[in-house]
Scaffold this motif. Structure first.
Motif, PDB file in Angstrom:
ATOM      1  N   THR A 144       0.846  -1.269   0.422  1.00 22.67           N
ATOM      2  CA  THR A 144      -0.012  -0.109   0.121  1.00 22.67           C
ATOM      3  C   THR A 144       0.646   1.612  -0.179  1.00 22.67           C
ATOM      4  O   THR A 144       0.532   1.665   0.844  1.00 22.67           O
ATOM      5  N   PRO A 145       1.811   1.554  -0.855  1.00 29.29           N
ATOM      6  CA  PRO A 145       2.585   3.240  -1.181  1.00 29.29           C
ATOM      7  C   PRO A 145       1.396   3.782  -1.615  1.00 29.29           C
ATOM      8  O   PRO A 145       0.267   3.316  -2.278  1.00 29.29           O
ATOM      9  N   LYS A 146       1.433   5.314  -1.039  1.00 29.61           N
ATOM     10  CA  LYS A 146       0.630   6.114  -1.379  1.00 29.61           C
ATOM     11  C   LYS A 146       0.792   6.253  -2.064  1.00 29.61           C
ATOM     12  O   LYS A 146      -0.215   7.082  -2.966  1.00 29.61           O
ATOM     13  N   PHE A 147       1.641   6.866  -2.745  1.00 26.64           N
ATOM     14  CA  PHE A 147       2.310   8.014  -4.243  1.00 26.64           C
ATOM     15  C   PHE A 147       3.265   6.235  -5.194  1.00 26.64           C
ATOM     16  O   PHE A 147       4.011   5.410  -4.175  1.00 26.64           O
ATOM     17  N   SER A 148       3.008   6.853  -6.727  1.00 28.37           N
ATOM     18  CA  SER A 148       4.402   6.099  -6.471  1.00 28.37           C
ATOM     19  C   SER A 148       5.500   6.775  -7.244  1.00 28.37           C
ATOM     20  O   SER A 148       6.023   7.215  -8.074  1.00 28.37           O
ATOM     21  N   HIS A 149       4.431   8.664  -7.205  1.00 31.04           N
ATOM     22  CA  HIS A 149       5.923   9.431  -8.220  1.00 31.04           C
ATOM     23  C   HIS A 149       7.060   9.870  -6.880  1.00 31.04           C
ATOM     24  O   HIS A 149       7.196   9.472  -5.111  1.00 31.04           O
ATOM     25  N   LEU A 165       6.061   6.497   2.455  1.00 29.00           N
ATOM     26  CA  LEU A 165       4.363   7.085   2.784  1.00 29.00           C
ATOM     27  C   LEU A 165       3.479   6.481   2.459  1.00 29.00           C
ATOM     28  O   LEU A 165       3.039   5.404   1.353  1.00 29.00           O
ATOM     29  N   LEU A 166       2.646   5.745   3.214  1.00 22.61           N
ATOM     30  CA  LEU A 166       1.626   4.456   3.038  1.00 22.61           C
ATOM     31  C   LEU A 166       0.312   4.985   2.967  1.00 22.61           C
ATOM     32  O   LEU A 166       0.396   5.614   3.862  1.00 22.61           O
ATOM     33  N   LYS A 167      -0.165   4.101   2.338  1.00 18.77           N
ATOM     34  CA  LYS A 167      -1.942   4.636   2.821  1.00 18.77           C
ATOM     35  C   LYS A 167      -2.714   3.092   3.130  1.00 18.77           C
ATOM     36  O   LYS A 167      -3.407   2.724   2.541  1.00 18.77           O
ATOM     37  N   PRO A 168      -2.248   2.100   4.184  1.00 19.33           N
ATOM     38  CA  PRO A 168      -3.407   1.200   4.062  1.00 19.33           C
ATOM     39  C   PRO A 168      -4.419   1.195   4.954  1.00 19.33           C
ATOM     40  O   PRO A 168      -5.107  -0.086   4.123  1.00 19.33           O
ATOM     41  N   ASP A 169      -4.713   2.062   5.286  1.00 19.97           N
ATOM     42  CA  ASP A 169      -6.543   2.626   5.758  1.00 19.97           C
ATOM     43  C   ASP A 169      -6.803   3.701   5.629  1.00 19.97           C
ATOM     44  O   ASP A 169      -6.215   4.737   5.074  1.00 19.97           O
TER      45      ASP A 169
END
Length: 487
Positions: A144-149, A165-169
């Motif tokens: 769950t990476p938040k962005f790929s940039h 940065l991660l965004k699991p929930d």
């Protein structure tokens, strides 16, 4: 990309030392395009024509490139990727180094990782990040990476620990991982509504994370192991009602004396730039007392509302007899007709000079103007370049105080040049005109001569050379040129 889905493009390495041309299944690699001899040209075949990514590995450090190119060329590699396959070649000698098959389709980013032995793949919909170790044959997964940039992750300078940065929930997470093993070093649940990015300081001491502008000013400063150290919420006397939040941040380069990054520039949506000191500074108000200022508090705020009392050097673009040039102008005439209507939108470009003594900015409310600030004892505006078209790109030379910029000009292929204590110049470049006006520039990092070389061009045509003068008129002296049209 043409109608058949075949990528036909040119790619220049980050340091400007190498070039590659891709046309269908033919990949042509140039090992010394910046030299007049221009001899090392190799052609390899890729397995598919539907290419998505073509990238060179980065040098181990800028200093290694500046000191001796021969020490690094044997370690450099080039990556080609389609939607299902990745191929990697080493450059010297040129030979296939690795092949990764059965890659999940829909990758949003594929690049080299912490070094030239790692490949990172961001999968479709940012479900996960896979790190392939080409020397070990093993892979690591971060979910769950938040962005790929590039604002969503980064490698610590020198030590190369990985922050992401991660965004699991519902909550944002910052995690920090060991180099190569990707074992977890630190994990922090962020007090953010919608974190917009992270950046390591060049000295590797700090990580800055900024929240969405809608939440007001919030910049979080973490230590290298993921401990929250400071939260910047704006100037002490600022009114929260008028706080439009943060657009982005930028660290200053390493100070040659201390070896540290001394400033964090926070670009505000209202167009101001808050400069935060990264160190505790002793300020003696008298002979007996010493007042301490806290780290990461604002030392000065730069405003893009032009103040004629500053008396900066203003230069405005003009056309005379078919030739474009800069002419010195008064502040009132240069700025009176360029103010855009509508709400402010913050800075689109903010970049430090190599010695951190200057800062160049572009404010989106007036995207055709480059503002150049001195950051010495009393920071203030020293120059502004007023162009006819919006500014696309600004780059400082890595070691010299020289600035190049391009604008979105689809009429003339030209580069703008600025340096202290001399008049700025506009020089036309002899390459085919771009219908979109999207020209890119890149310094050749290892070139420290009096006439530093740089690349100028598009995805189809590039020229490398340097600026010189003939009868007092500046021009671009071409060393070599590349074009996909000649393949």
């Amino acid at each position: 990309m043409d109608s058949t889905g075949t990528l036909s493009s040119l790619s220049i390495s980050e340091d400007g030392e190498y070039a590659a041309q891709l046309n269908g299944k033919d990949l042509t690699i140039h090992l010394n395009p910046t030299l007049p001899e221009f001899q090392d040209v190799n052609i390899v075949k890729v397995k598919e024509s539907a290419s998505k990514f073509l990238k060179f590995s980065r040098p181990n450090s800028p200093s290694s490139v500046l000191s001796n190119k021969d020490d690094t060329v044997s370690d450099r590699r080039i990556l080609w990727a389609s939607d299902t396959r990745i191929l990697v070649w080493q450059l010297n000698p040129l030979q296939l180094h690795a092949e990764i098959e059965s890659v999940e389709p829909g990758a949003t980013n594929i690049d080299f990782g912490g070094d030239q032995n790692e490949i990172i793949v961001f999968h479709a919909w940012n479900t996960k990040l896979t790190v392939f170790g080409m020397d070990t044959g093993r892979s690591q997964v971060v979910k769950t990476p938040k962005f790929s940039h590039s604002n969503g992750f980064g490698y610590r300078p020198n030590k190369r620990q990985f922050a992401i940065l991660l965004k699991p929930d519902a909550a944002d997470l910052l995690t920090i991982h060991e180099f190569r093993s990707y074992a977890l070093i630190g994990r922090a649940v962020l007090p953010t509504v919608d974190a917009q990015g992270l950046k390591w300081s060049p000295d590797g001491r700090w990580i800055a994370v900024w929240d969405a502008a809608s939440t007001g000013t919030k910049v979080l400063i973490f230590t290298a192991d993921g401990q929250l150290f400071r939260t910047y919420t704006g100037l002490p006397d600022s009114d929260p009602v008028f706080d439009l939040g943060v657009k982005g941040v930028e660290w200053s380069p390493l100070d040659g004396r201390t070896g540290k990054s001394e400033l964090l520039a926070v670009a505000m949506v209202d167009g101001n730039v808050d400069l935060l000191k990264t160190n505790t500074v002793s300020v003696p108000p008298d002979d007996s007392l010493t007042r301490l200022t806290n780290q990461f508090t604002c030392s000065v705020s730069l405003s893009h509302m032009f103040n004629i009392d500053n008396s900066p050097s203003i230069w405005r673009e003009r056309c005379i007899d078919g030739r474009i040039e800069y002419a010195e102008a008064s502040g009132s005439s240069a700025f009176s007709t360029t103010e855009a209507s509508g709400p402010p939108r913050g800075l689109s470009i903010m970049t430090f000079s190599p010695d951190a003594s200057l800062l160049a900015t572009v404010d989106q409310t007036r995207p055709n103007i480059v503002w150049i600030w001195t950051l010495k004892s009393r920071p203030n505006l020293i120059s502004a370049l007023v162009n006819e078209h919006a500014v696309r790109q600004i780059i400082w030379h890595l070691s010299n105080t020289e600035l190049l910029l391009t604008t979105a000009n689809n009429v003339v292929a030209a580069v703008r040049y600025w340096a202290p204590d001399c008049e700025p110049k506009i020089i036309q470049i002899p390459i085919p005109q771009s219908e979109t006006g999207r020209y890119d520039i890149r310094w050749v990092v290892s070139d420290q001569s009096d006439h530093s070389k740089f690349w100028f061009g598009t995805s189809e045509d590039y020229a490398v050379g340097s600026l010189s003068a003939e009868d007092g008129i500046p021009h671009f002296e071409v060393v070599n040129s590349l074009s996909t049209k000649t393949l």
